[in-house]
Motif scaffolding. Structure first.
Motif, PDB file in Angstrom:
ATOM      1  N   PRO A  88       0.822  -1.212   0.000  1.00 22.01           N
ATOM      2  CA  PRO A  88       0.000   0.000   0.000  1.00 22.01           C
ATOM      3  C   PRO A  88       0.852   1.256   0.000  1.00 22.01           C
ATOM      4  CG  PRO A  88       0.094  -0.948   2.190  1.00 22.01           C
ATOM      5  CD  PRO A  88       0.798  -1.915   1.288  1.00 22.01           C
ATOM      6  N   SER A  89       0.338   2.291  -0.638  1.00 25.85           N
ATOM      7  CA  SER A  89       0.971   3.605  -0.532  1.00 25.85           C
ATOM      8  C   SER A  89       0.496   4.271   0.755  1.00 25.85           C
ATOM      9  CB  SER A  89       0.595   4.461  -1.736  1.00 25.85           C
ATOM     10  OG  SER A  89      -0.793   4.786  -1.679  1.00 25.85           O
ATOM     11  N   LEU A  90       1.090   5.404   1.088  1.00 28.32           N
ATOM     12  CA  LEU A  90       0.639   6.145   2.262  1.00 28.32           C
ATOM     13  C   LEU A  90      -0.809   6.589   2.092  1.00 28.32           C
ATOM     14  CD1 LEU A  90       3.818   8.296   3.001  1.00 28.32           C
ATOM     15  CD2 LEU A  90       3.037   6.243   4.208  1.00 28.32           C
ATOM     16  N   ALA A  91      -1.182   6.968   0.862  1.00 34.74           N
ATOM     17  CA  ALA A  91      -2.570   7.344   0.605  1.00 34.74           C
ATOM     18  C   ALA A  91      -3.508   6.166   0.829  1.00 34.74           C
ATOM     19  CB  ALA A  91      -2.709   7.881  -0.822  1.00 34.74           C
ATOM     20  N   ASP A  92      -3.088   4.975   0.410  1.00 36.58           N
ATOM     21  CA  ASP A  92      -3.897   3.783   0.645  1.00 36.58           C
ATOM     22  C   ASP A  92      -4.130   3.573   2.134  1.00 36.58           C
ATOM     23  OD1 ASP A  92      -4.078   3.108  -2.068  1.00 36.58           O
ATOM     24  OD2 ASP A  92      -2.249   1.916  -1.999  1.00 36.58           O
ATOM     25  N   LEU A  93      -3.070   3.734   2.906  1.00 34.14           N
ATOM     26  CA  LEU A  93      -3.176   3.496   4.344  1.00 34.14           C
ATOM     27  C   LEU A  93      -4.071   4.530   5.027  1.00 34.14           C
ATOM     28  CD1 LEU A  93       0.495   2.483   5.150  1.00 34.14           C
ATOM     29  CD2 LEU A  93      -1.510   0.985   5.038  1.00 34.14           C
ATOM     30  N   ARG A  94      -4.126   5.723   4.462  1.00 35.94           N
ATOM     31  CA  ARG A  94      -5.045   6.720   5.011  1.00 35.94           C
ATOM     32  C   ARG A  94      -6.495   6.355   4.687  1.00 35.94           C
ATOM     33  NH1 ARG A  94      -0.772  10.323   3.558  1.00 35.94           N
ATOM     34  NH2 ARG A  94      -1.659  10.606   1.461  1.00 35.94           N
ATOM     35  N   ASN A  95      -6.715   5.861   3.485  1.00 35.80           N
ATOM     36  CA  ASN A  95      -8.074   5.519   3.056  1.00 35.80           C
ATOM     37  C   ASN A  95      -8.531   4.158   3.580  1.00 35.80           C
ATOM     38  OD1 ASN A  95      -8.299   7.899   1.551  1.00 35.80           O
ATOM     39  ND2 ASN A  95      -7.349   6.948  -0.245  1.00 35.80           N
ATOM     40  N   PRO A  97      -7.121   2.029   6.484  1.00 37.69           N
ATOM     41  CA  PRO A  97      -6.127   1.866   7.546  1.00 37.69           C
ATOM     42  C   PRO A  97      -5.963   0.420   7.989  1.00 37.69           C
ATOM     43  CG  PRO A  97      -8.159   2.814   8.408  1.00 37.69           C
ATOM     44  CD  PRO A  97      -8.303   2.793   6.919  1.00 37.69           C
ATOM     45  N   LEU A  98      -4.816   0.169   8.588  1.00 36.80           N
ATOM     46  CA  LEU A  98      -4.566  -1.128   9.207  1.00 36.80           C
ATOM     47  C   LEU A  98      -5.537  -1.316  10.365  1.00 36.80           C
ATOM     48  CD1 LEU A  98      -0.672  -0.923   9.272  1.00 36.80           C
ATOM     49  CD2 LEU A  98      -2.125  -1.997   7.539  1.00 36.80           C
ATOM     50  N   VAL A 109     -11.353  -5.966   5.060  1.00 28.43           N
ATOM     51  CA  VAL A 109     -10.552  -7.047   4.469  1.00 28.43           C
ATOM     52  C   VAL A 109     -10.668  -7.093   2.947  1.00 28.43           C
ATOM     53  CG1 VAL A 109     -10.243  -9.554   4.360  1.00 28.43           C
ATOM     54  CG2 VAL A 109     -10.620  -8.435   6.560  1.00 28.43           C
ATOM     55  N   LEU A 110     -11.842  -6.786   2.411  1.00 28.14           N
ATOM     56  CA  LEU A 110     -12.060  -6.961   0.976  1.00 28.14           C
ATOM     57  C   LEU A 110     -11.065  -6.185   0.106  1.00 28.14           C
ATOM     58  CD1 LEU A 110     -15.960  -7.076   0.689  1.00 28.14           C
ATOM     59  CD2 LEU A 110     -14.326  -8.980   0.592  1.00 28.14           C
ATOM     60  N   PRO A 111     -10.716  -4.924   0.423  1.00 35.03           N
ATOM     61  CA  PRO A 111      -9.720  -4.242  -0.408  1.00 35.03           C
ATOM     62  C   PRO A 111      -8.360  -4.936  -0.387  1.00 35.03           C
ATOM     63  CG  PRO A 111     -10.927  -2.656   0.919  1.00 35.03           C
ATOM     64  CD  PRO A 111     -11.283  -4.021   1.445  1.00 35.03           C
ATOM     65  N   GLU A 112      -8.020  -5.577   0.743  1.00 35.05           N
ATOM     66  CA  GLU A 112      -6.743  -6.293   0.827  1.00 35.05           C
ATOM     67  C   GLU A 112      -6.770  -7.554  -0.038  1.00 35.05           C
ATOM     68  OE1 GLU A 112      -4.606  -4.503   2.196  1.00 35.05           O
ATOM     69  OE2 GLU A 112      -6.021  -3.151   3.198  1.00 35.05           O
ATOM     70  N   PHE A 113      -7.914  -8.209  -0.098  1.00 35.14           N
ATOM     71  CA  PHE A 113      -8.044  -9.352  -0.998  1.00 35.14           C
ATOM     72  C   PHE A 113      -7.890  -8.915  -2.451  1.00 35.14           C
ATOM     73  CE2 PHE A 113      -9.628 -12.042   2.416  1.00 35.14           C
ATOM     74  CZ  PHE A 113      -9.217 -13.307   1.987  1.00 35.14           C
ATOM     75  N   VAL A 155      -2.181  -5.540  12.371  1.00 35.15           N
ATOM     76  CA  VAL A 155      -2.345  -5.463  10.906  1.00 35.15           C
ATOM     77  C   VAL A 155      -3.159  -6.663  10.413  1.00 35.15           C
ATOM     78  CG1 VAL A 155      -0.324  -4.056  10.432  1.00 35.15           C
ATOM     79  CG2 VAL A 155      -0.073  -6.530  10.580  1.00 35.15           C
ATOM     80  N   ALA A 156      -4.154  -7.041  11.176  1.00 33.68           N
ATOM     81  CA  ALA A 156      -4.870  -8.288  10.910  1.00 33.68           C
ATOM     82  C   ALA A 156      -5.614  -8.290   9.592  1.00 33.68           C
ATOM     83  CB  ALA A 156      -5.836  -8.587  12.058  1.00 33.68           C
ATOM     84  N   ASN A 157      -6.186  -7.150   9.190  1.00 30.54           N
ATOM     85  CA  ASN A 157      -6.933  -7.149   7.936  1.00 30.54           C
ATOM     86  C   ASN A 157      -6.035  -7.453   6.739  1.00 30.54           C
ATOM     87  OD1 ASN A 157      -5.757  -4.548   8.404  1.00 30.54           O
ATOM     88  ND2 ASN A 157      -7.132  -3.632   6.888  1.00 30.54           N
ATOM     89  N   VAL A 158      -4.812  -6.941   6.770  1.00 30.21           N
ATOM     90  CA  VAL A 158      -3.852  -7.244   5.701  1.00 30.21           C
ATOM     91  C   VAL A 158      -3.438  -8.707   5.761  1.00 30.21           C
ATOM     92  CG1 VAL A 158      -1.542  -6.748   4.815  1.00 30.21           C
ATOM     93  CG2 VAL A 158      -3.009  -4.875   5.594  1.00 30.21           C
TER      94      VAL A 158
END
Length: 241
Positions: A88-95, A97-98, A109-113, A155-158
């Motif tokens: 993820p980029s920093l922008a991804d992590l803002r939108n 988050p972990l 979880v779905l975006p990480e999949f 960071v469980a969702n990732v």
């Protein structure tokens, strides 16, 4: 000439892997979202004597990823080594988050999949037929060590997604072992560029070359964390835009 495709290429580990394979005569295809940065990385490799190209693609966009990999195959005559290492980029992590294990939701979880599992399957499905037709190839998946060996509940969702990718990688290794295609998973525990010589990107890249050439183990747990590391400082891998 053989070709390496780095999906999720960035200025640290991705470039070091590209340079390591380029020194052995590989052409290099770089794939990531930021086309401007990607072209700068490819130009640097060309200045260093490598045959390299930039193929912009968002890993979450399956059609775009397939198109970019197909363009790399057309330009270089196929992909012999696929290194898949989204982050993820920093922008991804803002939108997105972990999320701690106790707070995980389906929506988190779905975006990480999409990034790890869907992206990985899409990339492999594009290059695997060519590898099988040639009777040889290498596929290396990279995730943080939380995909299996390390427990990091914040960071469980990732890790739900990367754990799924790791499971598939190990099964893919077993499925393709007698068909000429070598598959490996790298579980990376490192603050890249920090913590000692083993955490330097060039040192980590050497391990990828060893995996490709020795074609033995299905998984490398690469632990370069300093002795005094704190759970909150562990990065999944590296940030790439």
């Amino acid at each position: 000439m053989s070709t390496l495709a780095v999906v999720g290429a960035g200025p640290q580990l991705g470039m070091s892997i590209a340079r390591r394979f380029a020194r052995e005569g590989f052409s290099v295809a770089l794939l990531a979202r930021n086309g401007e940065q990607l072209e700068k990385l490819a130009a640097t490799l060309r200045d260093e004597g490598a045959d390299a190209g930039a193929f912009p693609a968002d890993i979450r966009d399956a059609d775009g990823l397939r198109t970019a990999l197909a363009a790399a195959e057309e330009r270089f005559g196929g992909v012999d080594v696929l290194e898949f290492s989204p982050a993820p980029s920093l922008a991804d992590l803002r939108n997105q988050p972990l999320v701690d294990a106790s707070e995980v939701t389906v929506e988190s979880v779905l975006p990480e999949f999409d990034l790890y599992v869907r992206g990985g399957i899409t990339a492999v499905r594009q290059v695997l037929p060519g590898m099988l037709s040639r009777g040889t190839g290498t596929i290396i998946f990279t995730t943080g060590a939380g995909s299996g060996p390390m427990i990091a509940p914040h960071v469980a969702n990732v890790q739900i997604a990367t754990g799924g990718l790791r499971n598939w990688a190990l099964n893919l290794h077993a499925s393709l072992a007698d068909r000429g295609v070598y598959v490996a998973h790298v579980a990376l525990a490192a603050m890249i560029g920090q913590g000692g010589p083993d955490a330097e990107p060039d040192a980590i890249a050497n391990a990828y070359w060893t995996l490709h050439t020795e074609r033995a183990e299905p998984e490398l747990v690469y632990d370069a964390m300093p002795e005094d590391w704190q759970m909150g400082t562990v990065a999944d891998k590296f940030v790439v835009d």
